[in-house]
Design an enzyme around this catalytic site. Sequence first.
Site, PDB file in Angstrom:
ATOM      1  N   GLY A 215       9.247  -7.748  26.717  1.00 58.58           N
ATOM      2  CA  GLY A 215      10.116  -6.593  26.982  1.00 58.58           C
ATOM      3  C   GLY A 215      11.388  -6.976  27.703  1.00 58.58           C
ATOM      4  N   ILE A 216      11.956  -5.984  28.318  1.00 58.37           N
ATOM      5  CA  ILE A 216      13.279  -6.097  28.925  1.00 58.37           C
ATOM      6  C   ILE A 216      13.101  -6.294  30.435  1.00 58.37           C
ATOM      7  CG2 ILE A 216      13.642  -3.630  29.433  1.00 58.37           C
ATOM      8  CD1 ILE A 216      16.207  -3.877  27.679  1.00 58.37           C
ATOM      9  N   GLY A 217      14.040  -6.969  31.108  1.00 63.56           N
ATOM     10  CA  GLY A 217      13.970  -7.121  32.567  1.00 63.56           C
ATOM     11  C   GLY A 217      13.633  -8.548  32.979  1.00 63.56           C
ATOM     12  N   ILE A 219      10.926  -9.955  34.426  1.00 64.96           N
ATOM     13  CA  ILE A 219       9.589 -10.545  34.359  1.00 64.96           C
ATOM     14  C   ILE A 219       9.333 -11.352  33.077  1.00 64.96           C
ATOM     15  CG2 ILE A 219       7.117  -9.931  34.239  1.00 64.96           C
ATOM     16  CD1 ILE A 219       7.837  -7.865  36.486  1.00 64.96           C
ATOM     17  N   GLU A 238      10.227  -6.650  19.716  1.00 67.97           N
ATOM     18  CA  GLU A 238      11.410  -5.810  19.498  1.00 67.97           C
ATOM     19  C   GLU A 238      12.683  -6.628  19.705  1.00 67.97           C
ATOM     20  OE1 GLU A 238      11.299  -2.198  21.705  1.00 67.97           O
ATOM     21  OE2 GLU A 238      13.387  -2.427  22.283  1.00 67.97           O
ATOM     22  N   GLY A 336      10.454  -0.078  22.997  1.00 68.38           N
ATOM     23  CA  GLY A 336       9.240  -0.333  22.217  1.00 68.38           C
ATOM     24  C   GLY A 336       7.991  -0.417  23.068  1.00 68.38           C
TER      25      GLY A 336
END
Length: 439
Positions: A215-217, A219, A238, A336
Amino acid sequence: MNSNNNARAKFVSAEEAVRHIPSHSRVVVGHAAGEPSVLLTAMVENYAQYEDVEIVHMVCIGKGLYTAPELRKHFRHNSVFVGKNTQEAIASGRGDFTPVYFYCFPALFSNGQMPVDVALIQVSPPDRFGFCSYGISNDYTQAAAQNARIVIAEINEQMPRTWGDNFIHLTEIDYAVKTNRPLLEVPPLLPSAIEEAIGEHCASLIEDGATLQLGIGGIPNALLKFLNKKKDLGIHSEMIADGVVDLIEDGVVTNKAKTIHPGKSIVTFLMGTKKLYDFAHNNPMIELYPVEYVNDPYIIRQNHKMVSINSCVQVDLMGQVASTTIGYKQISGVGGQVDFVRGAAMGKEGKSIIAMPSTNKGKTSKIVPILDEGAAVTTNRYDVQYIITEYGIADLRGKTLNDRGKALIEIAHPDFRDQLREVWERRYIYKETNKTEGA
Ligand code: COA
């Protein structure tokens, strides 16, 4: 869309191209680094010619100038993923937010729920057959172009040509504007010690041969360095950022064990720096498909050992996850997250992870008795599986509410555990007493 199949796109200046956008129309704009910034800038500079134009945009990493207070009569922003530069406009009512799962978004264009008047897109230069590539951002852009009455494209010399179901022919473009400028970039941040601890816990759940969604960010980026001993990882995500380039070059990501699209990293957009964009250029190992395919949980589930890794703002003691709001304030969008949480859960040996620091910058606990007033649940308590903080891993699947609470308190920051335990005991002490008595 251009109705004459033999006609070629009309090459014009940006100013001329945006003159064809009618007032009171809906304009769907390519997002992230695929944003056609030159066209948006031309619209903003020529704002006086528009009245009440709706600008539908997802992740805004550009300037978001169309949200300026003085332009409110001219432009109205409809966001499906609020970015840093558009948060204030949404919070103060100069724009609005449409909740929709990312993989369902393109269907709104074709089913009449969100008809597209104008698609504003950015693509690569055409090949010798007249096909331009959507480059680093296919996602909803392809569907917007396919359903729009007018397609206006920035054809950027520096947009990579990428593989997949990812092309638009010049005959499908009404107005084209040639540019030669660097793409927007999102450089990776150096992970903090806390993010690294979280990354290490996440990596412990990833088996050789797993397929990953990142995902985003911060981490997902912190996780990558703990994957270097893994074998034959795959990507069905995604998006990907720069870190994945190193994993491919180091032979950690080979995509060999994938059950669908073996040998290929499958994504719907790329968001990083020139390093990633150059790597993707003409690289047959990376393929882009529309988001209605990549993020469809029924496609995702076909990847065995699918692991999704996303982040959030708060988790309550039942395992309800809020990822897109801080109280009433919309700070992002579902993207997503739920598509992949569900797809991973449905697949063979799939795992879904929500990973977050235990506190918000040391100030407040992200594990809370109840979500903040106004917060929206993103991943619900029926879908949630692993929650990870720097203090460990809580596997919530198959656990009662009582046991979920206990497991979450164990991974909360020590400074907040007593407070959380107090609430948890008030809720569950009766059952605990009964259990002890009955034992
Ligand atoms: N209380 C108050 N504020 C909080 C908070 C909390 N519990 N948790 C986070 N915040 C604030 C941070 O302080 C930060 O504020 P700032 O912008 O003023 O610095 C902001 O929210 C973002 O938090 P941060 O930890 O920096 O975010 P991140 O870059 O790691 O991203 C999410 C975290 C949750 C915002 C992001 O993962 C997201 O949008 N997720 C939903 C979509 C998704 O998962 N998509 C997946 C497919 S791409």
